[in-house]
Motif scaffolding. Structure first.
Motif, short mmCIF file in Angstrom:
data_model
loop_
_atom_site.label_atom_id
_atom_site.label_comp_id
_atom_site.label_asym_id
_atom_site.label_seq_id
_atom_site.Cartn_x
_atom_site.Cartn_y
_atom_site.Cartn_z
N THR A 76 0.85 -1.19 0.00
CA THR A 76 0.00 0.00 0.00
C THR A 76 0.89 1.24 0.00
OG1 THR A 76 -0.08 0.25 2.41
CG2 THR A 76 -1.68 -1.28 1.40
N LEU A 77 0.26 2.40 -0.08
CA LEU A 77 1.02 3.66 -0.01
C LEU A 77 1.79 3.78 1.29
CD1 LEU A 77 -1.59 6.19 -1.46
CD2 LEU A 77 0.56 5.51 -2.53
N ASP A 78 1.30 3.14 2.35
CA ASP A 78 1.97 3.24 3.65
C ASP A 78 3.36 2.61 3.65
OD1 ASP A 78 -0.21 4.53 4.71
OD2 ASP A 78 -1.07 2.74 5.63
N HIS A 79 3.64 1.72 2.71
CA HIS A 79 4.94 1.06 2.66
C HIS A 79 6.01 1.93 1.99
CE1 HIS A 79 2.30 -2.48 3.29
NE2 HIS A 79 3.32 -2.89 4.01
N PHE A 80 5.63 3.14 1.55
CA PHE A 80 6.56 4.06 0.91
C PHE A 80 6.80 5.25 1.84
CE2 PHE A 80 4.70 1.53 -2.33
CZ PHE A 80 5.67 1.38 -3.31
N HIS A 81 8.06 5.57 2.06
CA HIS A 81 8.42 6.60 3.02
C HIS A 81 9.37 7.62 2.38
CE1 HIS A 81 6.85 4.16 6.46
NE2 HIS A 81 7.10 3.19 5.60
N ALA A 82 8.93 8.87 2.33
CA ALA A 82 9.75 9.95 1.78
C ALA A 82 10.72 10.44 2.85
CB ALA A 82 8.86 11.10 1.30
N VAL A 83 12.00 10.51 2.50
CA VAL A 83 13.05 10.80 3.47
C VAL A 83 13.56 12.23 3.33
CG1 VAL A 83 15.34 10.13 4.31
CG2 VAL A 83 13.78 8.39 3.39
N ASP A 84 13.57 12.95 4.44
CA ASP A 84 14.29 14.22 4.53
C ASP A 84 15.73 13.88 4.85
OD1 ASP A 84 15.43 16.66 5.08
OD2 ASP A 84 14.00 17.22 6.66
N ILE A 85 16.59 13.86 3.83
CA ILE A 85 17.95 13.34 4.01
C ILE A 85 18.80 14.23 4.93
CG2 ILE A 85 17.98 12.10 1.82
CD1 ILE A 85 19.52 14.43 0.62
N SER A 86 18.32 15.44 5.22
CA SER A 86 19.07 16.33 6.11
C SER A 86 18.63 16.20 7.58
CB SER A 86 18.90 17.79 5.67
OG SER A 86 17.55 18.20 5.79
N ALA A 87 17.59 15.42 7.82
CA ALA A 87 17.06 15.28 9.19
C ALA A 87 17.94 14.36 10.03
CB ALA A 87 15.64 14.74 9.14
N ASP A 88 17.97 14.61 11.33
CA ASP A 88 18.71 13.74 12.25
C ASP A 88 18.15 12.33 12.21
OD1 ASP A 88 20.27 15.87 13.05
OD2 ASP A 88 19.06 16.31 14.84
N GLY A 89 19.04 11.37 12.11
CA GLY A 89 18.63 9.97 12.13
C GLY A 89 18.06 9.45 10.84
N ALA A 90 18.09 10.26 9.79
CA ALA A 90 17.54 9.82 8.50
C ALA A 90 18.39 8.68 7.94
CB ALA A 90 17.51 10.98 7.52
N PRO A 91 17.76 7.67 7.37
CA PRO A 91 18.52 6.57 6.77
C PRO A 91 19.32 7.06 5.57
CG PRO A 91 16.22 6.40 6.15
CD PRO A 91 16.30 7.51 7.16
N LYS A 92 20.46 6.44 5.36
CA LYS A 92 21.30 6.80 4.22
C LYS A 92 20.85 6.03 2.99
CE LYS A 92 25.41 8.01 6.91
NZ LYS A 92 26.85 7.75 7.14
N LEU A 93 20.66 6.78 1.92
CA LEU A 93 20.27 6.18 0.65
C LEU A 93 21.49 6.04 -0.25
CD1 LEU A 93 17.00 8.19 0.09
CD2 LEU A 93 17.13 5.71 -0.04
N LYS A 94 21.68 4.86 -0.82
CA LYS A 94 22.78 4.68 -1.76
C LYS A 94 22.50 5.41 -3.06
CE LYS A 94 24.28 0.18 -0.02
NZ LYS A 94 24.50 -1.27 -0.35
N GLY A 95 21.23 5.56 -3.39
CA GLY A 95 20.84 6.27 -4.60
C GLY A 95 19.61 7.11 -4.32
N ASP A 96 18.64 6.97 -5.17
CA ASP A 96 17.42 7.76 -5.06
C ASP A 96 16.34 7.08 -4.24
OD1 ASP A 96 18.09 6.56 -7.86
OD2 ASP A 96 16.01 6.03 -7.47
N ALA A 97 16.42 5.73 -4.16
CA ALA A 97 15.40 4.96 -3.44
C ALA A 97 15.99 3.62 -3.04
CB ALA A 97 14.17 4.76 -4.32
N GLY A 98 15.31 2.93 -2.12
CA GLY A 98 15.80 1.63 -1.69
C GLY A 98 14.74 0.83 -0.97
N PHE A 99 14.88 -0.50 -1.05
CA PHE A 99 13.99 -1.42 -0.34
C PHE A 99 14.71 -1.90 0.91
CE2 PHE A 99 13.13 -6.17 -0.04
CZ PHE A 99 12.08 -6.03 0.85
N GLN A 100 14.08 -1.74 2.07
CA GLN A 100 14.66 -2.17 3.34
C GLN A 100 13.87 -3.38 3.87
OE1 GLN A 100 14.41 1.60 5.59
NE2 GLN A 100 16.64 1.69 5.45
N THR A 101 14.50 -4.55 3.76
CA THR A 101 13.83 -5.77 4.21
C THR A 101 13.51 -5.71 5.70
OG1 THR A 101 15.15 -6.98 2.58
CG2 THR A 101 13.97 -8.28 4.22
N LYS A 102 14.48 -5.24 6.48
CA LYS A 102 14.31 -5.22 7.93
C LYS A 102 13.05 -4.48 8.35
CE LYS A 102 16.57 -3.71 12.20
NZ LYS A 102 17.77 -3.04 12.78
N HIS A 103 12.76 -3.39 7.66
CA HIS A 103 11.60 -2.56 8.01
C HIS A 103 10.41 -2.79 7.08
CE1 HIS A 103 14.10 -0.42 10.88
NE2 HIS A 103 15.01 -0.25 9.93
#
Length: 299
Positions: A76-103
């Motif tokens: 669903t749409l809930d499985h997609f998360h837009a990242v503020d890459i400048s925010a504290d604790g933001a996950p690091k993206l290798k590129g523009d998007a990524g699939f995180q199995t753990k989450h």
């Protein structure tokens, strides 16, 4: 007692196997996280345009996957998360998007995707949904006298196990190439028919002057698609493999697309042996070494 679960209806994982309670715990964790997507402090609210693009991909992807025997989890749409890459604790993206199995989620950078035309953004989303939908196998194993549930396979990428890091790297590069090629076909055959996604494309063979992640191309029928730049070397290597197999076995494969289907079905399902037989049959016992030479990253 051996336990084995198929969780594709409730998570991204196809097969989970083991004997201890850790397997039950991991199953419960995956299903809980999949069903209860957390809104993170670093998360930005998705724009209406992002939601429309994502919804288009989710609507059309199940039928596309059926061509190769694959299946999309109930995303669903809930499985997609837009990242503020400048925010504290933001996950690091290798590129523009990524699939995180753990989450059990897909993360993306609006800053990167906002530079892209709609169809290009849809192709990026499709690539990650394909990763989410690819065959995934986790197994309980002994590590340092204790057990854990570990990744064994995701798409075409296999755990390094006792064979070393190189096999995991090579299989991972091959998996990325197949996911990109699948996303190209998805756009060519399906999304290029949606007028709204075609309203803002750059000119053909242009990167739109914005350091675009893709370059707009057209297939023989005039359908637009975007040629990825992030895995260009891997895509070229995959193309060389496909041409080689097709040329060596013309009696078995009438077209290169039939050979590509072997790669796609292996990545999206558990049908690995037809691909292995094709590679072994065209290259002999050295097929794995040949693939490694083509797909290992240099420098």
């Amino acid at each position: 007692m051996n336990k084995e679960f198929n969780l594709k209806e409730t998570s991204s994982v196809d097969r989970l196997a083991g004997e201890s309670d850790k397997v039950d715990d991991f199953k419960a964790y995956l299903e809980y996280v999949f069903d209860n997507q957390k809104v993170e402090p670093w998360e930005i609210k998705k724009t209406e345009e992002d939601e429309t693009i994502i919804a288009s991909v989710l609507r059309e992807m199940p039928a596309f996957l059926e061509r190769y025997g694959g299946k999309m989890p109930p995303l669903t749409l809930d499985h997609f998360h837009a990242v503020d890459i400048s925010a504290d604790g933001a996950p690091k993206l290798k590129g523009d998007a990524g699939f995180q199995t753990k989450h059990q989620r897909i993360i993306y950078s609006p800053d990167a995707l906002d530079l892209e035309p709609r169809l290009s953004r849809a192709q990026i989303v499709a690539h990650e949904v394909l990763h989410f939908s690819s065959y995934q196998y986790y197994k309980e194993e002994e590590v340092d006298s204790s057990s854990r549930v570990g990744f064994k396979r995701a798409g075409l990428q296999v755990s390094r196990g006792e064979r070393g890091d190189l096999l995991e790297e090579v299989s991972g590069n091959l998996d990325e190439a197949v996911m990109d090629e699948l996303s190209i076909r998805f756009v060519q055959d399906v999304l290029s028919k949606e007028p709204w996604l075609l309203e803002d494309p750059p000119s053909v063979d242009s990167d739109n002057g914005n350091n675009s992640l893709h370059q707009l191309k057209q297939d023989e029928s005039g359908n637009p698609y975007f040629e990825p730049s992030s895995h260009a070397e891997e895509i070229k290597a995959l193309g060389s493999l496909i041409k080689y197999v097709a040329s060596k076995k013309p009696e078995a494969y009438k077209t290169e697309e039939e050979v590509f289907d072997l790669f796609a079905k292996a990545a999206l399902t558990n049908k690995m042996m037809p691909l292995v037989r094709a590679l072994r049959g065209s290259m002999g016992k050295t097929w794995l070494d040949f693939v490694k030479v083509l797909l290992v990253r240099r420098g």
